[in-house]
Design a protein around this motif. Structure first.
Motif, PDB file in Angstrom:
ATOM      1  N   UNK A 210      32.075  -4.818 -79.673  1.00 61.93           N
ATOM      2  CA  UNK A 210      32.016  -3.771 -80.458  1.00 61.93           C
ATOM      3  C   UNK A 210      31.989  -4.174 -81.999  1.00 61.93           C
ATOM      4  N   UNK A 211      31.954  -3.011 -82.755  1.00 56.53           N
ATOM      5  CA  UNK A 211      31.845  -3.400 -84.296  1.00 56.53           C
ATOM      6  C   UNK A 211      33.202  -3.998 -84.791  1.00 56.53           C
ATOM      7  N   UNK A 212      33.154  -4.744 -85.656  1.00 54.82           N
ATOM      8  CA  UNK A 212      34.198  -5.368 -86.539  1.00 54.82           C
ATOM      9  C   UNK A 212      34.914  -6.259 -85.563  1.00 54.82           C
ATOM     10  N   UNK A 213      34.275  -6.764 -84.373  1.00 53.98           N
ATOM     11  CA  UNK A 213      34.732  -8.067 -83.570  1.00 53.98           C
ATOM     12  C   UNK A 213      34.722  -9.471 -84.673  1.00 53.98           C
ATOM     13  N   UNK A 214      35.545 -10.399 -84.491  1.00 52.60           N
ATOM     14  CA  UNK A 214      35.704 -11.592 -85.568  1.00 52.60           C
ATOM     15  C   UNK A 214      34.380 -12.589 -84.704  1.00 52.60           C
ATOM     16  N   UNK A 215      34.210 -12.470 -83.504  1.00 52.25           N
ATOM     17  CA  UNK A 215      33.407 -13.522 -82.921  1.00 52.25           C
ATOM     18  C   UNK A 215      32.654 -12.630 -81.652  1.00 52.25           C
ATOM     19  N   UNK A 216      31.588 -13.299 -81.225  1.00 53.88           N
ATOM     20  CA  UNK A 216      30.669 -12.909 -80.285  1.00 53.88           C
ATOM     21  C   UNK A 216      31.040 -13.195 -78.897  1.00 53.88           C
ATOM     22  N   UNK A 217      30.554 -12.512 -77.906  1.00 57.56           N
ATOM     23  CA  UNK A 217      30.864 -12.793 -76.714  1.00 57.56           C
ATOM     24  C   UNK A 217      30.499 -14.149 -76.093  1.00 57.56           C
TER      25      UNK A 217
ATOM     26  N   UNK B  25      36.522  -2.672 -91.695  1.00 54.26           N
ATOM     27  CA  UNK B  25      37.249  -2.701 -90.585  1.00 54.26           C
ATOM     28  C   UNK B  25      37.795  -1.256 -90.251  1.00 54.26           C
ATOM     29  N   UNK B  26      38.315  -0.619 -91.305  1.00 52.40           N
ATOM     30  CA  UNK B  26      38.905   0.843 -90.800  1.00 52.40           C
ATOM     31  C   UNK B  26      37.747   1.852 -90.658  1.00 52.40           C
ATOM     32  N   UNK B  27      36.315   1.622 -91.025  1.00 53.74           N
ATOM     33  CA  UNK B  27      35.453   2.429 -90.659  1.00 53.74           C
ATOM     34  C   UNK B  27      35.111   2.301 -89.271  1.00 53.74           C
ATOM     35  N   UNK B  28      35.181   0.894 -88.835  1.00 58.65           N
ATOM     36  CA  UNK B  28      34.766   0.707 -87.529  1.00 58.65           C
ATOM     37  C   UNK B  28      35.877   1.001 -86.437  1.00 58.65           C
ATOM     38  N   UNK B  29      36.878   1.675 -86.881  1.00 58.73           N
ATOM     39  CA  UNK B  29      37.976   1.804 -85.976  1.00 58.73           C
ATOM     40  C   UNK B  29      38.894   0.786 -85.760  1.00 58.73           C
ATOM     41  N   UNK B  30      38.877  -0.402 -86.348  1.00 58.12           N
ATOM     42  CA  UNK B  30      39.478  -1.618 -85.984  1.00 58.12           C
ATOM     43  C   UNK B  30      40.841  -1.646 -86.937  1.00 58.12           C
ATOM     44  N   UNK B  31      41.569  -0.712 -86.929  1.00 53.54           N
ATOM     45  CA  UNK B  31      42.786  -0.769 -87.922  1.00 53.54           C
ATOM     46  C   UNK B  31      43.909  -1.650 -87.459  1.00 53.54           C
ATOM     47  N   UNK B  32      44.089  -1.783 -86.169  1.00 56.63           N
ATOM     48  CA  UNK B  32      45.124  -2.785 -85.815  1.00 56.63           C
ATOM     49  C   UNK B  32      44.722  -4.096 -86.452  1.00 56.63           C
ATOM     50  N   UNK B  33      43.538  -4.373 -85.869  1.00 56.10           N
ATOM     51  CA  UNK B  33      43.041  -5.879 -86.516  1.00 56.10           C
ATOM     52  C   UNK B  33      42.932  -6.021 -88.201  1.00 56.10           C
ATOM     53  N   UNK B  34      42.729  -4.863 -88.514  1.00 62.92           N
ATOM     54  CA  UNK B  34      42.746  -4.903 -90.080  1.00 62.92           C
ATOM     55  C   UNK B  34      44.357  -5.303 -90.633  1.00 62.92           C
ATOM     56  N   UNK B  35      45.197  -4.434 -89.918  1.00 59.99           N
ATOM     57  CA  UNK B  35      46.482  -4.787 -90.288  1.00 59.99           C
ATOM     58  C   UNK B  35      46.964  -6.135 -90.116  1.00 59.99           C
ATOM     59  N   UNK B  36      46.438  -6.775 -88.763  1.00 61.72           N
ATOM     60  CA  UNK B  36      47.031  -7.738 -88.238  1.00 61.72           C
ATOM     61  C   UNK B  36      46.475  -9.119 -89.204  1.00 61.72           C
TER      62      UNK B  36
END
Length: 541
Positions: free
Chosen positions: A318-325, A253-264
């Protein structure tokens, strides 16, 4: 008398003894001007404005006690050691002696700001009270680009970003966010932590313009202080919910710029020992059982922070999303472009302002005013007290009606006065009274009608029929009276449960008077019936 003897000068008194100019202070401390500024920022020493400026108006003055305190500051020793180190290293580099340079570099002095922070903030609550400027500064540098000429390093930017996301993750997990407002400068947030209201500003996710008339050295000095302060505060807050600090994030998640989601996700299963207050419970359940999907053109981090803080589930494009559209559980899709390539009928397509207006109003607002392509309603600031300002916007009145409808309350119509409707309970009492008066009036007319019909048909009835009719009428009247008494008792029970104003009390008294008149008319009717029966007996005899 010796040749070089100088008599002692006149003793300084008044402002000359209490204040000292900046140039004199720098000379007494034997430091450079930049080091003196840094010391003043760390130790919270401010310039003073004496009434009588002994050295002239073009000087900056400090209190003598503050400067004497700086003379015994351990940081001053560290700064002098750092100056000595720079001289030795520069001298070794000028001689082009690599071994000497490496040997000197291994003895580079360092310092910490633990003691100044403890002196400035003796308790944790004191640190929370002074956190507004620190959060704003850290969020600002987290959005700035790295500039070598201004000594803004990449590592400094990454550290600020990490601190800002760790703070947002805590606020989101504990549901402490209270207000959010989108402005031209950025997005204002307000959280309530340990009973303290903390407000900060986050810049928009745009390319920042670096002005040339800003002294970035002073800003970096303040940033150094606020980085340490915020680190202590976050460490204390994470320990309060039984989390290790610093957090360990998912590298994918950190590599996909999803830091806030990773912290959450890191703070998702944290234990909260503190009992939630009423407002926190309301914020926690605002978006409960609601799923959101963020399109790529909307500000992802701010919406992810806000929605999760109020109990919602979020995904994005985008990348790191928990589920699709295409997930069928999505209730709302946040978009900010007029056309969509495809639409799902099972969800609402709304603009980002709807989310912020909902959290400020604490209700789920209707979505028809926020659909894609429609002109949005005014975005009202939750930091403004409309009643105190003397002007209540029209859309604020609309939101009040939605809030009252959500609480199942009744508000006066637009243009009405509050005196006409003291509260919803009085309106209920008025309705009961009016309905009862109308019923009594109808009964009164029916009895008069029966009375007239009974007198005209008396000569055409036999004694047996008259007696039978009389019995039926008495039975009907007895049954009607029982029903009326029962209904009136029920109405009295209802009215005893509500509070009545003076105006409604008068209506209730009028109802009692009407009831007494009805009773009197019934008594008159019974007297007439008895007279008719007596006349019948006399005629038959």
């Amino acid at each position: 008398m010796p040749k070089h003897y100088r008599p002692p000068g006149k003793k300084k008194e008044g402002n000359a003894a209490r204040y000292i100019t900046r140039s004199q202070a720098v000379k007494d401390l034997q430091v450079s001007l930049s080091v003196f500024r840094k010391l003043c920022i760390f130790k919270k020493v401010f310039p003073r404005d004496p009434k009588k400026k002994v050295k002239g108006n073009h000087h900056t003055y400090y209190h003598m006690k503050d400067i004497l305190g700086l003379k015994h500051e351990p940081l001053l020793v560290k700064f002098r050691e750092a100056r000595t180190y720079e001289k030795k290293k520069k001298k070794a580099m000028s001689k082009k002696n690599k071994d000497l340079v490496e040997r000197v570099s291994t003895h580079k002095p360092s310092y910490t700001l633990d003691r100044p922070i403890l002196e400035r903030y003796p308790t944790f609550i004191d640190a929370l009270r002074d956190l507004d400027d620190g959060l704003t500064m850290v969020h600002l540098f987290a959005a700035l680009p790295a500039i070598e000429r201004e000594n803004i390093q990449v590592e400094r930017i990454h550290k600020c970003r990490g601190l800002s996301l760790e703070w947002q993750a805590y606020v989101s997990r504990t549901h402490k966010l209270r207000k959010a407002f989108i402005s031209v400068k950025g997005i204002y947030y307000q959280a309530e932590v340990e009973g303290q209201k903390i407000t900060w500003l986050t810049p928009h996710a745009l390319q920042q313009v670096m002005p040339q008339d800003v002294d970035y050295k002073i800003m970096l000095t303040f940033l150094e202080l606020y980085e340490n302060l915020l680190g202590f505060v976050i460490f204390k807050l994470y320990n309060s919910i039984n989390l290790k600090y610093p957090p360990i994030l998912d590298p994918r998640l950190k590599a996909s710029a999803s830091d806030l989601y990773a912290l959450t996700r890191y703070v998702e299963n944290a234990a909260n020992e503190n009992e939630d207050d009423e407002e926190t419970r309301a914020c926690k359940t605002l978006f409960k059982d609601m799923t959101f999907f963020l399109s790529r053109e909307v500000p992802r981090e701010s919406l992810l922070f806000v929605i999760t803080a109020f109990g919602g589930v979020v995904s994005w494009e985008g990348d790191g999303a928990p589920f699709e559209e295409s997930n069928q559980s999505i209730n709302y899709q946040i978009v900010d472009r007029p056309t969509q390539s495809h639409r799902f009928i099972s969800r609402d397509y709304i603009q980002p302002q709807w989310v912020f207006d909902c959290i400020n109003a604490r209700i789920i607002l209707p979505t028809q005013d926020y659909i894609v392509g429609k002109v949005l309603p005014p975005h009202l600031s939750p930091f403004v007290d409309n009643e105190a300002e003397g002007y209540v916007p029209e859309y604020a009145e609309t939101i009040k009606r939605h809030q009252a409808a959500a609480r199942k309350e009744i508000l006066p119509m637009p243009g009405g006065e509050q005196d006409d409707l003291d509260n919803a309970q009085n309106l209920l009492a008025e309705g009961i009274i009016k309905r009862k008066m109308a019923m009594l009036q109808e009964e009164y007319h029916q009895e008069l009608k029966k009375e007239l019909e009974g007198t005209t048909q008396h000569t055409h009835t036999t004694p047996k029929e008259s007696k039978k009719k009389k019995k039926n009428v008495d039975d009907e009247e007895t049954e009607d009276d029982d029903q009326n008494l029962q209904q009136f008792a029920d109405d009295n029970d209802n009215m005893s449960k509500v509070a009545m104003s003076r105006k409604k009390r008068r209506l209730y008294e009028a109802m009692k008077i009407s009831q007494e008149r009805k009773k009197a008319s019934v008594d008159t009717l019974n007297t007439r019936k008895k007279n008719i029966q007596n006349s019948k007996k006399t005629t038959s005899e």
